[in-house]
Design an enzyme around this catalytic site. Structure first.
Site, short mmCIF file in Angstrom:
data_model
loop_
_atom_site.label_atom_id
_atom_site.label_comp_id
_atom_site.label_asym_id
_atom_site.label_seq_id
_atom_site.Cartn_x
_atom_site.Cartn_y
_atom_site.Cartn_z
N ARG A 1 0.87 -1.24 0.30
CA ARG A 1 -0.03 0.02 -0.07
C ARG A 1 1.04 1.15 0.24
O ARG A 1 0.25 2.30 0.08
CB ARG A 1 -0.98 -0.11 1.34
CG ARG A 1 -1.83 -1.24 1.36
CD ARG A 1 -3.02 -1.06 0.34
NE ARG A 1 -3.72 -2.19 0.39
CZ ARG A 1 -4.74 -2.56 1.09
NH1 ARG A 1 -4.94 -1.88 1.99
NH2 ARG A 1 -5.42 -3.88 0.70
N ASP A 2 2.19 1.12 -0.29
CA ASP A 2 3.03 2.29 0.35
C ASP A 2 3.06 3.26 -0.73
O ASP A 2 3.74 4.45 -0.80
CB ASP A 2 4.35 1.79 0.44
CG ASP A 2 5.28 1.32 -0.66
OD1 ASP A 2 6.20 0.87 -0.45
OD2 ASP A 2 4.82 1.18 -1.76
N ILE A 3 2.40 2.98 -2.21
CA ILE A 3 2.35 4.03 -3.22
C ILE A 3 1.77 5.26 -2.76
O ILE A 3 2.07 6.41 -2.98
CB ILE A 3 1.77 3.25 -4.24
CG1 ILE A 3 2.71 2.51 -5.17
CG2 ILE A 3 1.34 4.66 -5.23
CD1 ILE A 3 2.34 2.09 -6.57
#
Lengths: 483, 113
Positions: B69-71
């Site tokens: 989810r780090d985008i």
């Protein structure tokens, strides 16, 4: 982090050369020689015009008629050998690693006397540019010092199956009795340890006798004669103290030596000086009239403009004649015959091995000089020079001085050499020559750079031609510098 | 080698080394030693955020949100220099050469500001 780079190929560090209508490349960082086919030449030529990205280079090759797969394969090959590079990362300068303190010795030069019966005007040991400081030191090496030297060599060369002793001077044969004793002692000591030892000496030949010749032959001792050529050239500078030439004295002795001593090569070492630059005439006389197996030439070592220094015009003439002899060398090689011009033979031998030198020679590394008084020096040219003593045979090597000498003389320490393609074989040139000329053993011999590059290129072209037309001949050279 | 013929011993050794390179690694995990060639890590691996990329134990189980989810975190907090390719407004053809990600991921190029 956002500054992304597009990788572009450019040519790796190399020297391209052409021989017998083929292309070759000498890769500098490795000392490797490759023959290039047409495709490789084409790729390098395109990159010589402009740097290209991978797709651009592939497209350029396809335009030239090469299939895609072939182009990819070619680029891959060139990249793997570093014929082309694309790194935009500048590597940190390699640290100057001096060899470990226990780097095994391979050879000693024993300066068994610093006395000489001749007074050659250009002599580096006694002439205007001398660096030796022999005052108060022994003139003749004692048997004890000599034996200690032999023991030292055998001990410091652990792991090497064979070692070598060269006898030097002054005039070496002025201390022949010691030479004999050392040969007996050293042979015995080496045998006791199950190792091989070989010997050689350099002499002016004036003191050769039948007894000496027989001894040299019986014991397989290599001989180098310091000699400058036919009578008029020899007697110009290789004279006795009263000015009389030495040719008449040595001629009969040399003929005997060459006729009777068959167990090792007999070589002539010519020093070229002002007025003594007729290389071809000298070569013919020494090789054909007298019968030396090999003849090697070197311009005299001088600090600046000595009376005997060769001027720039003189050197051009010397090099032109070197080229003539080099052409002859090639012709002989293509017939499978050895030619006696050492200057080419030595270089070809080094090219075969693919030497990539960290230092110009083995001085201080595998080679040390021992003076008559037992002082250690990097080589025979520094004998008796207080400025360059590396210790004493009794107390051993002074490691601090040795490391200083070696780090100073390392090719990476010579800024002028860092972009020169000839550095794998040159590494800046002779330490002694640099000291005489520039006062610093670590100074690149800039006065020779152009000539060295030209000469190395000449030898590379010979190499290319022989590898293309008579490759078996090159295998004979693989053993030239045995051990 | 087809195009380069080794002529001296050094070249022969290089030729042998070249012949033994069967697969050139273009992707290496940074935990492994990348090998002798200079290795320039790409993109945001040049910076390392402990606590965000790995938890205290060096794994990813204890992260506050999964790395997948780090985008969001990357572009909102300005780790990325350009807008995230979203196939609509920004770099719409970024993935046009990437039909099957597991095979064609090498065709996803870097986006420049």
């Amino acid at each position: 982090m956002t500054n992304m780079m597009t990788h572009r190929y450019r040519r790796g560090e190399m020297h391209e050369f052409r021989a017998v209508e083929q292309d070759f490349m000498y890769l500098v960082s490795a000392g490797a020689i490759f023959a290039l086919d047409e495709a490789a030449s084409a790729a390098l030529a395109r990159l010589g015009e402009a740097e290209m990205t991978h797709p651009e280079l592939v497209a350029a090759l396809e335009e030239g008629g090469y299939g895609r797969a072939d182009a990819e394969e070619l680029i891959r090959e060139l990249r793997l050998v570093q014929g082309i590079v694309s790194d935009d990362v500048v590597p940190a300068p390699a640290p100057l690693l001096t060899p470990p303190a226990d780097f095994p010795l391979q050879a000693l030069v024993l300066n068994i006397t610093n006395q000489c019966n001749l007074a050659c005007t250009y002599c580096y040991e006694f002439g205007a540019d001398k660096i030796a400081t022999p005052a108060g030191k022994k003139k003749y090496m004692s048997i004890d010092t000599a034996k200690s030297s032999v023991d030292f060599l055998l001990e410091q060369s652990r792991g090497r199956p064979a070692v070598h002793i060269t006898f030097f001077g002054g005039e070496t044969l002025m201390n022949f009795p010691l030479l004999k004793e050392v040969v007996f002692y050293a042979t015995g000591q080496a045998e006791a340890q199950g190792r091989a030892i070989t010997f050689s000496l350099t002499t002016n030949a004036t003191l050769l006798t039948d007894e000496i010749i027989d001894f040299l032959s019986d014991n397989g001792i290599g001989v180098t004669v310091s000699m400058d050529g036919p009578p008029d050239l020899q007697d110009k500078r290789r004279v006795y103290k009263n000015g009389k030439g030495s040719y008449a004295v040595i001629e009969p002795r040399l003929r005997k030596l060459i006729a009777r001593h068959k167990t090792r090569a007999i070589t002539a070492r010519v020093t070229l000086t002002d007025g003594v630059t007729d290389v071809i005439r000298i070569y013919r006389h020494l090789k054909e009239d007298l019968g030396f197996h090999e003849v090697g030439f070197a311009p005299v070592t001088a600090s600046g403009e000595q009376a005997y220094s060769i001027g720039a015009d003189g050197m051009e003439g010397v090099l032109a004649q070197f080229h003539e002899l080099a052409d002859e060398w090639l012709a002989y090689a293509l017939r499978g015959q050895m030619h006696g011009f050492s200057n080419v033979s030595e270089t070809i031998g080094e090219l075969i091995q693919g030497h990539n030198k960290s230092h110009p020679c083995g001085a201080g590394l595998g080679l040390l000089g021992v003076g008559p008084s037992g002082d250690l020096s990097p080589c025979h040219r520094f004998t008796d020079a207080d400025t360059h003593s590396l210790g004493h045979i009794d107390s051993g090597i002074d490691q601090a001085k040795r490391e200083d000498f070696l780090s100073r003389g390392h090719v990476s320490a010579k800024f002028d050499c860092s972009t020169c393609w000839a550095r794998p074989l040159c590494a800046g040139g002779c330490h002694h020559e640099a000291f005489v000329r520039y006062g610093d053993t670590g100074h690149a011999n800039l006065h020779y750079c152009d000539w060295i590059r030209e000469w190395t290129d000449t030898c590379l072209r010979i190499y290319g031609a022989v590898s293309a037309l008579n490759p078996e001949f090159l295998e004979r050279f693989a053993e030239r510098k045995a051990l | 080698m087809k195009h380069l013929r080794p002529l001296n011993k050094k070249a022969a050794r290089i030729g042998e080394m070249a012949a033994s390179v069967t697969e050139e690694e273009d992707v290496v995990a940074l935990q492994q030693s990348p090998g002798p060639r200079p290795h320039v890590p790409m993109g945001c691996t040049l910076s390392f955020s402990p606590g965000w990329e790995v938890d205290a134990g060096g794994g990813t189980a204890g992260l506050c949100q999964p790395v997948e989810r780090d985008i969001y975190d990357c572009y909102v907090t300005c780790f990325w220099p350009v807008q995230v390719p979203d196939h609509v407004n920004y770099s719409p053809d970024w993935a046009s050469n990437c039909a099957v990600a597991t095979k064609d991921w090498r065709n996803l190029d870097i986006v420049f500001p």
